[in-house]
Write a protein that holds these residues in place. Structure first.
Motif, PDB file in Angstrom:
ATOM      1  N   LEU A   1      -8.746  -4.795   3.874  1.00  0.00           N
ATOM      2  CA  LEU A   1      -8.358  -3.394   3.706  1.00  0.00           C
ATOM      3  C   LEU A   1      -9.618  -2.570   3.462  1.00  0.00           C
ATOM      4  O   LEU A   1     -10.579  -3.057   2.860  1.00  0.00           O
TER       5      LEU A   1
ATOM      6  N   LEU B   1      -3.493   0.506  -3.472  1.00  0.00           N
ATOM      7  CA  LEU B   1      -3.337  -0.826  -2.883  1.00  0.00           C
ATOM      8  C   LEU B   1      -3.097  -1.853  -3.985  1.00  0.00           C
ATOM      9  O   LEU B   1      -3.709  -1.789  -5.053  1.00  0.00           O
TER      10      LEU B   1
ATOM     11  N   ASP C   1      -5.431   0.866   7.106  1.00  0.00           N
ATOM     12  CA  ASP C   1      -4.659   0.165   6.074  1.00  0.00           C
ATOM     13  C   ASP C   1      -3.162   0.230   6.358  1.00  0.00           C
ATOM     14  O   ASP C   1      -2.430  -0.739   6.138  1.00  0.00           O
TER      15      ASP C   1
ATOM     16  N   GLY D   1       0.818  -1.207   0.000  1.00  0.00           N
ATOM     17  CA  GLY D   1       0.000   0.000   0.000  1.00  0.00           C
ATOM     18  C   GLY D   1       0.850   1.255   0.000  1.00  0.00           C
ATOM     19  O   GLY D   1       1.964   1.272   0.529  1.00  0.00           O
TER      20      GLY D   1
ATOM     21  N   VAL E   1      -0.606  -2.907   6.654  1.00  0.00           N
ATOM     22  CA  VAL E   1       0.641  -3.020   5.879  1.00  0.00           C
ATOM     23  C   VAL E   1       1.819  -3.260   6.824  1.00  0.00           C
ATOM     24  O   VAL E   1       2.722  -4.046   6.530  1.00  0.00           O
TER      25      VAL E   1
ATOM     26  N   THR F   1      -4.913   6.737  -1.643  1.00  0.00           N
ATOM     27  CA  THR F   1      -4.464   5.380  -1.354  1.00  0.00           C
ATOM     28  C   THR F   1      -4.254   4.583  -2.642  1.00  0.00           C
ATOM     29  O   THR F   1      -5.062   4.669  -3.564  1.00  0.00           O
TER      30      THR F   1
ATOM     31  N   ILE G   1     -10.642  -6.115  -0.233  1.00  0.00           N
ATOM     32  CA  ILE G   1     -10.711  -4.658  -0.060  1.00  0.00           C
ATOM     33  C   ILE G   1     -12.182  -4.248  -0.104  1.00  0.00           C
ATOM     34  O   ILE G   1     -12.920  -4.667  -0.987  1.00  0.00           O
TER      35      ILE G   1
ATOM     36  N   CYS H   1     -11.204   1.353   2.230  1.00  0.00           N
ATOM     37  CA  CYS H   1     -11.006   2.689   1.664  1.00  0.00           C
ATOM     38  C   CYS H   1     -12.339   3.420   1.620  1.00  0.00           C
ATOM     39  O   CYS H   1     -13.381   2.813   1.363  1.00  0.00           O
TER      40      CYS H   1
END
Lengths: 406, 406
Positions: A109, A233, A58, A43, A62, A231, A71, A111
């Motif tokens: 994850l 990923l 996130d 990420g 990581v 972000t 995700i 977002c």
């Protein structure tokens, strides 16, 4: 390398979906990207000191986890500037998705993109995850639904996919992104999601992502504002069946070139769709003393409001370009500069060895009226090269960002 | 300190004038500021690597000369990106002015503002200097003519003058400036000229100017572009008759406060008249860990396109302000932030301890519809304070800077 139609589901073992769960009015606002098996992952996150809750989550994964499986992305609400409640909501989102998908919260994850400062509507988020998970699919269509669901003010979805042959097997890389447009009250954020069925270790993947960022997302600018949620990923599940890839693998270069291509095209798609953008601008600097200098110069030009408005007006205003190079902080010899503009309509040189040339204004105007324009600044300080991409600054940008909830 | 009507001729022994000599079509484009006696002087110049010829000339004088007697300023042509010819033309301008005024070329500072990349029309420049010198006067009117002649896209002239009592004598400080507006094809540049009849040594004056710049011109932004010609010059001729001023003088503070006031008001006048500006914005940061941090935060907010368009739209978009603070590179604790907006219509707080407040949107809109707005960001990291000034980003900015020679 072969360019193929698709995005995150081109890679073997990845399914996706996108649905509407009511965070936004009517439009799709919830997406899932899920791997059949555990994934190595990497990420890259906003450098903004003010980081949204999902970014913090996130980053923790990581730093602490070896693998992830999925995700969850919502649009319509950025879960930024939401204090303690925001962190709890992100964690609850990951936990709920984990329970639905049959994995741990720490394998999910998260977002978010959209309004700043408003708590996530958790009932809708949960409903969305449940709904979305029911129709997860490896199909082309499903990835398109996901690519739509992550959009905010984007006017088109951004998808790129390629395949390469490694050890005689087909390795896929696919990605989707949303633009860095920012709109009322606080839509923000560039998001980019890449899947691959390559076999690649977490550290190697993180290093590769880090070096790719430098030449792609870091070289684009819509308006110079860095969001709280940016972000990128990458998930790699190894299902192509090759041995582990890395710098020592004989076909590493094949993979990294394809990987860079996917990020480059997504980054370019983001500025093509910049808020109010009418023109796609490429600024290439060659002959700088090193790569970093070239990139600093190119980025300074593409970020200048005066350069951007000049391109909006199709004005061969080379003085502004030289001025923006001058205040970039990078060192170069202006008296050796050659400067030219190119588009589908041709090329025109406007400066030679730092001295202005008398040029055909009519031809220059014609070249700059095109929708895709390259500016080439050639220096004689060394071999450093750098390219930046951006868009013009238009009335529409001011309208989109000035009008409030209208 | 007394605020008085006037500008560069309020200081004893200074005369000025402004005329039209044809560099621009019809408008005034040549100004002179001349001292009866030799002056101590100081200068501050653009940090742009690409420096116009007159900037290089003035820097040389600052580095090598003890005294000067005059400043020649032309508008309509910046004499920037003009290579060797530009340097020769600046030198010839100083030499010609010296011959007309009866002093050496090295006693004449030169400033130019206007089109980039076009050689100075030296016949017109010489004619202008001659014409201008004939009607040099210490009158209020003459200083007004000079203030007009240095303008490019400015919509009003910028003049400030004050007097203070030191050792029982009246000491004057007067200044004029032109805006940082940039317009087709390449009008640029912030210029500011200050005269004083204070007695003050060159090193002391340069140090005082340096520290004043930090809190004034360096804290304003119209569009983030640093021009090739930005220049601030101060002449001090000692004709007030006081003893030499300096940090050890008991009334030094009286002088420095007045000096700072003049620079502050000129800087604020420049952003008030920013291209396309409809609103004057003040951003004040308090409670930062130190002054530099506070100034970095304030400057980042005032420079953000997204913040500027939000103010254009009278949008209480506090998320963008927090976002711009976040990417400034300065360290602060966002979770202790209090944020409020004020104008003639009242004050509204929108964030407390980093948490968004539910606020009256109608009241907020009313406050932000005003033409002068202060944003106050209160931190709890220390005692650092900083204030920046700027303007909104409007359709008009895009029009002015996008339309080419129309």
């Amino acid at each position: 390398m072969q360019i193929i139609d698709g995005s995150v589901t081109v890679s073997k073992g990845f399914s996706a979906n996108g649905v509407a769960c009511g965070i936004k009015k009517r439009k799709k606002d919830m997406a899932l990207v899920v791997s059949e098996v555990q994934c190595s992952f990497a990420g890259s996150f906003t450098t903004n000191l003010v980081k949204a809750a999902p970014v913090l989550w996130d980053q923790k994964l990581v730093a602490s986890q070896d693998h992830v499986k999925a995700i969850v992305i919502n649009s319509g609400n950025a879960n930024a500037c939401t204090a303690e409640q925001g962190l709890k909501d992100t964690e609850a989102t990951a936990a709920y998705a984990g329970s639905v998908l049959g994995c741990k919260a720490e394998e999910v994850l998260v977002c978010s993109t959209g309004v700043i400062g408003v708590p996530l509507p958790m009932d809708k988020v949960k409903e969305g995850i449940e709904l979305c998970s029911k129709e997860l699919s490896t199909s082309r269509e499903a990835s398109g639904e996901a690519a739509l669901a992550i959009c905010t003010t984007d006017t088109f979805k951004k998808e790129v996919a390629v395949s390469v042959q490694i050890e005689g097997r087909t390795v896929h890389i696919g990605g989707m992104a949303k633009g860095s447009g920012m709109i009322h009250p606080n839509m923000a954020t560039m998001l980019s999601f890449i899947t691959t069925d390559a076999a690649i270790g977490k550290q190697t993947l993180q290093a590769l992502l880090g070096s790719s960022i430098v030449d792609t997302y870091n070289m684009i600018s819509v308006d110079g504002d860095t969001s709280t949620n940016d972000t990128v990923l990458v998930l790699a599940n190894g299902m192509s069946g090759t041995t582990m890839l890395g710098p020592d693998h004989p076909e590493w270069e094949t993979f990294t070139q394809a990987f860079l291509y996917v990020h480059t095209e997504l980054a370019k798609a983001i500025v093509r769709d910049g808020e109010g953008a009418g023109k796609f601008l490429e600024v290439k600097v060659t002959g700088a003393k090193d790569k970093q200098t070239a990139q600093t110069l190119a980025r300074s030009v593409i970020t200048s409001n005066l350069v951007k408005t000049a391109f909006f007006g199709s004005d061969a205003n080379w003085g502004r370009i030289l001025c923006a190079m001058g205040y970039s902080g990078a060192d170069f010899n202006p008296s050796a500069l050659n400067l030219s503009f190119s588009s589908a309509k041709g090329t025109i040189q406007v400066v030679e060895n730092g001295v202005p040339l008398a040029f055909d204004e009519h031809l220059a105007k014609g070249i700059l009226m095109e929708r895709e324009i390259t500016t080439l600044a050639q220096l004689k300080d060394g071999n450093g090269e750098g390219t930046a991409w951006g868009c013009d600054l238009s009335y529409e940008y001011v309208r989109i960002n000035g009008d409030y909830r209208s």
